[in-house]
Design a protein around this motif. Structure first.
Motif, PDB file in Angstrom:
ATOM      1  N   MET A  69       0.854  -1.184   0.000  1.00 33.77           N
ATOM      2  CA  MET A  69       0.000   0.000   0.000  1.00 33.77           C
ATOM      3  C   MET A  69       0.892   1.236   0.000  1.00 33.77           C
ATOM      4  O   MET A  69       1.621   1.478   0.966  1.00 33.77           O
ATOM      5  CB  MET A  69      -0.910  -0.013   1.223  1.00 33.77           C
ATOM      6  N   LEU A  70       0.846   1.962  -1.093  1.00 34.18           N
ATOM      7  CA  LEU A  70       1.689   3.149  -1.254  1.00 34.18           C
ATOM      8  C   LEU A  70       0.859   4.407  -1.028  1.00 34.18           C
ATOM      9  O   LEU A  70      -0.145   4.628  -1.699  1.00 34.18           O
ATOM     10  CB  LEU A  70       2.297   3.181  -2.656  1.00 34.18           C
ATOM     11  N   GLY A  71       1.274   5.220  -0.066  1.00 32.61           N
ATOM     12  CA  GLY A  71       0.640   6.511   0.152  1.00 32.61           C
ATOM     13  C   GLY A  71       1.270   7.539  -0.760  1.00 32.61           C
ATOM     14  O   GLY A  71       2.475   7.764  -0.715  1.00 32.61           O
ATOM     15  N   THR A  72       0.447   8.157  -1.601  1.00 30.37           N
ATOM     16  CA  THR A  72       0.981   9.033  -2.637  1.00 30.37           C
ATOM     17  C   THR A  72       0.528  10.468  -2.453  1.00 30.37           C
ATOM     18  O   THR A  72      -0.283  10.798  -1.595  1.00 30.37           O
ATOM     19  CB  THR A  72       0.506   8.577  -4.034  1.00 30.37           C
ATOM     20  N   ILE A 310      -6.416   2.862   6.565  1.00 23.81           N
ATOM     21  CA  ILE A 310      -6.469   1.526   5.968  1.00 23.81           C
ATOM     22  C   ILE A 310      -5.607   0.524   6.744  1.00 23.81           C
ATOM     23  O   ILE A 310      -6.069  -0.583   7.048  1.00 23.81           O
ATOM     24  CB  ILE A 310      -6.067   1.577   4.485  1.00 23.81           C
ATOM     25  N   PRO A 311      -4.341   0.856   7.092  1.00 23.83           N
ATOM     26  CA  PRO A 311      -3.538  -0.129   7.836  1.00 23.83           C
ATOM     27  C   PRO A 311      -4.164  -0.534   9.164  1.00 23.83           C
ATOM     28  O   PRO A 311      -4.192  -1.723   9.503  1.00 23.83           O
ATOM     29  CB  PRO A 311      -2.198   0.597   8.041  1.00 23.83           C
ATOM     30  N   SER A 312      -4.669   0.416   9.913  1.00 21.12           N
ATOM     31  CA  SER A 312      -5.246   0.079  11.220  1.00 21.12           C
ATOM     32  C   SER A 312      -6.537  -0.725  11.067  1.00 21.12           C
ATOM     33  O   SER A 312      -6.839  -1.591  11.894  1.00 21.12           O
ATOM     34  CB  SER A 312      -5.510   1.348  12.034  1.00 21.12           C
ATOM     35  N   GLU A 313      -7.296  -0.448   9.999  1.00 16.65           N
ATOM     36  CA  GLU A 313      -8.505  -1.232   9.754  1.00 16.65           C
ATOM     37  C   GLU A 313      -8.151  -2.683   9.419  1.00 16.65           C
ATOM     38  O   GLU A 313      -8.850  -3.619   9.822  1.00 16.65           O
ATOM     39  CB  GLU A 313      -9.317  -0.611   8.618  1.00 16.65           C
ATOM     40  N   LEU A 314      -7.063  -2.871   8.685  1.00 10.88           N
ATOM     41  CA  LEU A 314      -6.620  -4.227   8.374  1.00 10.88           C
ATOM     42  C   LEU A 314      -6.096  -4.935   9.625  1.00 10.88           C
ATOM     43  O   LEU A 314      -6.298  -6.140   9.804  1.00 10.88           O
ATOM     44  CB  LEU A 314      -5.542  -4.189   7.290  1.00 10.88           C
ATOM     45  N   GLU A 315      -5.443  -4.185  10.498  1.00 11.55           N
ATOM     46  CA  GLU A 315      -4.969  -4.773  11.749  1.00 11.55           C
ATOM     47  C   GLU A 315      -6.142  -5.246  12.605  1.00 11.55           C
ATOM     48  O   GLU A 315      -6.052  -6.280  13.284  1.00 11.55           O
ATOM     49  CB  GLU A 315      -4.112  -3.761  12.509  1.00 11.55           C
TER      50      GLU A 315
END
Length: 325
Positions: A69-72, A310-315
């Motif tokens: 996941m790339l933050g752009t 998004i990362p915390s939701e996946l965690e």
């Protein structure tokens, strides 16, 4: 010309979260942050170096399936490239690229845009905005060759998107060098599969769906800080490309966070929270399919750093999410 200009404006306004939203934050004085980018005290005369190796990259896996996941930043500078080796390696390994919207193919009918953007009951902006805000808006558009008749019957969300278009052109950044577009063009050349996380239709519906009161408030706030926005955008771009430096990484997160925390709850919930949860759910579905392929999502950095991100939701779903770069 109409469709291509509006397409980018709406994408900039909704998905970029790069100063094209209703923030009242003035640009940060870099001297007070002890950065070494040769800034002057006059923000408008700032000189910045956009040659760096920044970026924000996360990784999550499920058995044989890998998801980067790339933050752009969706506007950029020609000096950005090449990006950091970790980002380049992630792209090279990816079988499938997932942008928020595939801008190379996104199309929306002009009639549909017009129907969504125009008042159908005779309402005009001069009836809705404060006298001061409307006068400032008239001055901005006249300076850019647009007459009152060109915009007075349009809804506030659409007019704000036009202002963001002007800001983009006045900054030192360009959509031609946006990071997502950069990788989309390469993906086409490299015959990689492209899957949208959202659609341009959905993004228009989000913009047009805000309550009229919120649209008015957003537009009036944006008009009030309009002159500061090109510099704000340049500053954000600088901090993105130098994101490998702790000071720039911290400043970028602060800037995109304050765009949302300083807004109406309705705005932040729809623009950030709900979309991040939806995108996390889409990523989860692909991970659960466990195709053994490698994916690379390319989304605005705010979607990865502003909670619920998004990362915390996946965690929350039980995945181990690792910050790669």
């Amino acid at each position: 010309m109409f469709k291509s200009r509006i397409l980018f404006s709406s994408t900039a306004l909704i998905t970029l979260l790069i100063g094209c939203s209703n923030t009242e934050q003035a640009p940060v004085d870099e001297a007070s942050n002890n950065t070494s980018n040769d800034e002057t005290e006059d923000f408008g005369e700032t000189t910045r170096d956009y040659d760096g190796d920044g970026g924000y990259l996360w990784k999550v896996t499920n058995e044989e399936t890998t998801f980067f996941m790339l933050g752009t930043i969706h506007l950029g500078n020609e000096d950005y490239y090449p990006l950091a080796a970790e980002i380049e390696e992630a792209y090279q390994s990816a079988d499938i690229i997932l942008p928020e919207v595939n801008m190379l193919e996104a199309e929306i009918d002009e009639e549909t845009v017009t129907e969504m953007a125009l008042f159908d009951d005779g309402t005009t902006l001069d009836q809705l905005l404060s006298e001061e805000a409307y006068a400032d808006l008239v001055a901005i558009f006249e300076e850019n060759g647009i007459t009152t008749e060109d915009f007075n019957g349009y809804k506030p969300w659409f007019v704000e998107s036009l202002l963001s278009d002007i800001v983009n052109e006045e900054s030192k950044q360009s959509n031609l060098y946006g990071v997502d577009l950069h990788f989309l063009q390469r993906a086409v050349e490299d015959n990689k599969e492209i899957i949208e996380l959202e659609s341009i239709e959905t993004q228009y519906e989000i913009l047009a769906g805000f309550s009229l009161d919120l649209q008015i408030d957003n537009l009036e706030r944006y008009i009030a800080v309009f002159d500061e926005q090109p510099g704000w955008l340049d500053e954000l771009s600088y901090h993105w490309i130098h994101g490998n430096q702790d000071s720039s990484a911290e400043q970028l997160v602060t800037m995109v966070s304050e765009v949302l925390t300083g807004t109406d709850d309705e705005y932040s919930r729809i623009i950030n929270d709900e979309r991040n949860i939806d995108m996390a759910n889409s990523i989860d579905k692909l991970l659960q399919q466990n195709s053994g392929q490698t994916y690379m999502a390319i989304v605005g950095t705010a979607h990865l750093v502003v909670e619920p991100a998004i990362p915390s939701e996946l965690e929350k779903k039980g995945y181990e999410v690792v910050r790669v770069y």
